[in-house]
Enzyme design. Structure first.
Site, mmCIF file in Angstrom:
data_model
loop_
_atom_site.group_PDB
_atom_site.id
_atom_site.type_symbol
_atom_site.label_atom_id
_atom_site.label_comp_id
_atom_site.label_asym_id
_atom_site.label_seq_id
_atom_site.Cartn_x
_atom_site.Cartn_y
_atom_site.Cartn_z
ATOM 1 N N LYS A 188 0.865 -1.196 0.000
ATOM 2 C CA LYS A 188 0.000 0.000 0.000
ATOM 3 C C LYS A 188 0.894 1.236 0.000
ATOM 4 O O LYS A 188 1.484 1.594 1.005
ATOM 5 C CB LYS A 188 -0.867 -0.018 1.270
ATOM 6 N N GLY A 216 6.865 4.643 8.194
ATOM 7 C CA GLY A 216 6.040 5.838 8.293
ATOM 8 C C GLY A 216 6.224 6.493 9.647
ATOM 9 O O GLY A 216 7.253 6.323 10.296
ATOM 10 N N SER A 217 5.204 7.209 10.076
ATOM 11 C CA SER A 217 5.329 7.992 11.309
ATOM 12 C C SER A 217 5.268 7.102 12.549
ATOM 13 O O SER A 217 4.676 6.021 12.528
ATOM 14 C CB SER A 217 4.209 9.026 11.365
ATOM 15 N N THR A 218 5.842 7.597 13.626
ATOM 16 C CA THR A 218 5.848 6.860 14.889
ATOM 17 C C THR A 218 4.422 6.679 15.393
ATOM 18 O O THR A 218 4.063 5.615 15.909
ATOM 19 C CB THR A 218 6.715 7.634 15.908
ATOM 20 N N GLU A 219 3.610 7.713 15.191
ATOM 21 C CA GLU A 219 2.208 7.654 15.647
ATOM 22 C C GLU A 219 1.454 6.478 14.991
ATOM 23 O O GLU A 219 0.830 5.661 15.681
ATOM 24 C CB GLU A 219 1.571 8.982 15.237
ATOM 25 N N GLY A 250 2.820 3.961 13.474
ATOM 26 C CA GLY A 250 3.530 2.739 13.864
ATOM 27 C C GLY A 250 2.963 2.155 15.153
ATOM 28 O O GLY A 250 2.789 0.940 15.285
ATOM 29 N N GLU A 297 9.704 0.846 10.670
ATOM 30 C CA GLU A 297 10.728 1.863 10.382
ATOM 31 C C GLU A 297 10.041 3.205 10.572
ATOM 32 O O GLU A 297 9.220 3.600 9.747
ATOM 33 C CB GLU A 297 11.219 1.740 8.933
ATOM 34 N N CYS A 305 13.681 10.471 7.027
ATOM 35 C CA CYS A 305 13.560 9.996 8.415
ATOM 36 C C CYS A 305 14.881 10.109 9.161
ATOM 37 O O CYS A 305 14.908 10.363 10.357
ATOM 38 C CB CYS A 305 13.075 8.557 8.414
ATOM 39 N N GLU A 327 10.146 15.799 15.319
ATOM 40 C CA GLU A 327 10.538 15.602 13.923
ATOM 41 C C GLU A 327 9.778 16.620 13.064
ATOM 42 O O GLU A 327 8.545 16.616 13.051
ATOM 43 C CB GLU A 327 10.179 14.181 13.481
#
Ligand code: NAD
Length: 502
Positions: free
Chosen positions: A201, A253-256, A258, A275, A309, A406
């Site tokens: 995706k 993608g983003s930590t959120e 993730g 990641e 990143c 970030e």
């Protein structure tokens, strides 16, 4: 996301003529024109199929805000069809010899290089990054990942001796917009080399090169269903991650997001690699080759508009050379050429989306309001599209948001340190742990520092160097698992036994 209903049937292709109405003059790479489909469908079971939702959304050129194409919005039923196609294909794909799988991967890599110019132009249009980066970095590196992993496909027994490596099954892969084709290659190549099948995706704002990669799969004769690409937004990604037919989820993608994915797979027997974001420290010592370090720092933060990143977004400079170094940086920043991403001479292109631009502006506003000093060279930014000048903050401390969060844009925060111990303490004082950079003349100091930096990648007297053979990944809020190298292959196999650790 701008959605368009499937009311009018739009067939055919949209032709982009350089120098024509789209004003992408002159042709950057000797291509006079190429076409982008007006409407892009889903790639499932080796075929282009319409989404069962009947919905499409627009993908735009961030440099001009022109709509490039309408892209299918996959819903739950489409995700299910893609996973089923991958399950069906897994039966045959896993039985192929490693040598045969390698042949497909080599073929894909070669075709990608043959079509390098077309891919570079398409990526630049859909993403906003400069053509010299897509031409020299993104596309060649994407091909390199297929070449490199082709080499492992028939050597899995050597890679994991005595442990009978087996593929996992269907892998669901969700990727971000900052390196659209490269992230697809990072994910797909090792998965296929190990004998898995894939549902990918891409990000909703940059889906075009992953879709065009499907043409390469067709050209290479890849068996239907081995790779399926479904487009859509976060809901599509969430539906994929939830699907019970997956053996593994690989996310960048983003930590959120993730963390959301971690919750979605909790309690299921699904492998997971994440990641995520970063806030890398870039350390410059007084004995470093300062002019080279300036180039490294500029590349570390302004490459790809800072949408990286592992960007070196926190610069830590030894106090004794702080003023001199900042002065050199200012002068170098004034020479950065910002503008038309399709121009070969452009150093910095457009910010990827209106949402990302708003986030950058918000954090830069916060930096100014907190009393940090902002430097931006004078540069004329285009009226249309999403643009932000290269920016540097001085007078920053660890408590400022611009030093902790970030930004994912072309914004450098400069801090200082006196001793190596203080440098390490400040560098590690972050929730993230993806990358770091060290500039010093002393080899012993590099080793001393590298051992103490809590970062997955530590570059020495260089920055933002990537290679398919070199593992990449983070600690702490930057995620877990590695991509690239032997360690990356480990994430795509199940080991059956043996005495050696995996
Ligand atoms: P994002 O997390 O918003 O989106 C990434 C992908 O996840 C997109 O395809 C999106 O559609 C999908 N998604 C969104 N919500 C989802 C959900 N609930 N479930 C499943 N999928 C969902 O990130 P982004 O804005 O596209 O990318 C920027 C971020 O990616 C930055 O934080 C950057 O640091 C990170 N990044 C990390 C690496 C790395 O290797 N560590 C590489 C590139 C980017």
């Amino acid at each position: 996301m701008a959605k368009t209903k499937n009311e009018t049937k739009v067939d055919g292709e949209r032709e982009l003529t350089f120098g024509g109405v789209w004003n992408y003059a002159p042709s950057p790479e000797g291509i006079d024109h190429f076409t982008i489909p007006k409407r892009c469908e889903l790639f499932v079971g080796g075929e282009w199929i319409k989404p069962k939702t009947g919905e499409y959304f627009a993908t735009v050129d961030p440099a001009t805000e022109a709509v490039l194409s309408e892209v299918a919005l996959a819903g739950d039923k489409d995700v299910d069809a893609a996973v089923k196609a991958a399950q069906k294909a897994f039966v045959g794909w896993r039985k192929l010899s490693g040598e045969d799988r390698a042949r497909y991967l080599f073929r894909i890599a070669r075709i990608l290089l043959e079509r390098q110019r077309e891919f570079a132009c398409l990526e630049t249009l859909d993403n906003g990054k400069p053509i010299k980066e897509t031409r020299d970095v993104d596309i060649p590196l994407a091909a390199q990942h297929f070449f490199y992993h082709a080499g492992w496909a028939d050597k899995l027994e050597l890679l994991f001796p005595g442990q009978s490596p087996e593929p996992l099954g269907v892998v669901g892969q969700v990727i971000p917009w900052n390196f659209p084709l490269l992230m697809a290659a990072w994910k797909i190549a090792p998965a296929l080399a190990a004998g898995n099948t894939v549902v990918l995706k891409p990000a909703e704002t940059s889906p075009l090169t992953a879709l065009r990669l499907c043409e390469v799969f067709q050209q290479a004769g890849l068996p239907p269903g081995v790779v399926n690409v479904i487009t859509g937004d976060g809901k599509t990604g969430a539906a994929l991650v939830r699907h019970p037919g997956l053996a593994k989820v690989a996310f960048t993608g983003s930590t959120e997001v993730g963390k959301e994915i971690q919750r979605a797979v909790a309690g299921r027997s699904v492998e997971l690699t994440l990641e995520l974001g970063g806030k890398a420290a870039h350390l410059v010592f007084e004995d470093a080759a300062l002019d080279q370090a300036v180039e490294g720092v500029v590349r570390g933060i302004f490459f790809n508009q800072g949408h990286v990143c592992c960007a070196g977004s926190r610069l830590l400079v030894q106090e004794s050379v702080h003023e001199l170094f900042v002065d050199k940086l200012r002068r170098r920043m004034a020479r950065i050429r910002v503008g038309n991403p399709m121009d070969k001479n452009t150093d910095m292109g457009a910010i990827h989306s209106a949402a990302q631009l708003a986030r950058i502006r918000e954090l830069v506003g916060d930096g100014q309001a907190s009393g940090c000093e902002l430097y931006q060279p004078k540069c004329e930014l285009p009226k249309k599209g999403y643009w932000f000048a290269p920016s540097m903050f001085t007078g920053v401390t660890m408590s400022h948001r611009i030093a902790r969060e970030e930004i994912f844009g072309p914004v450098l925060s400069v801090l200082t340190f006196r001793t190596p111990e203080e440098a390490v303490e400040k560098a590690n004082n972050t929730a993230y742990g993806l990358s770091a950079g060290i500039w010093t003349d002393k080899g012993a100091r590099i080793l001393w520092l590298a051992e103490r930096m809590k970062a997955g990648v530590v570059w020495n007297n260089t920055f933002n160097r990537f290679d398919a053979a070199s593992p990449f990944g983070g600690f702490k809020e930057s995620g877990f698992g590695r991509e690239g190298g032997r360690q990356g292959m480990r994430g795509y196999v199940r080991l059956q036994g043996g005495l050696l650790p995996g």
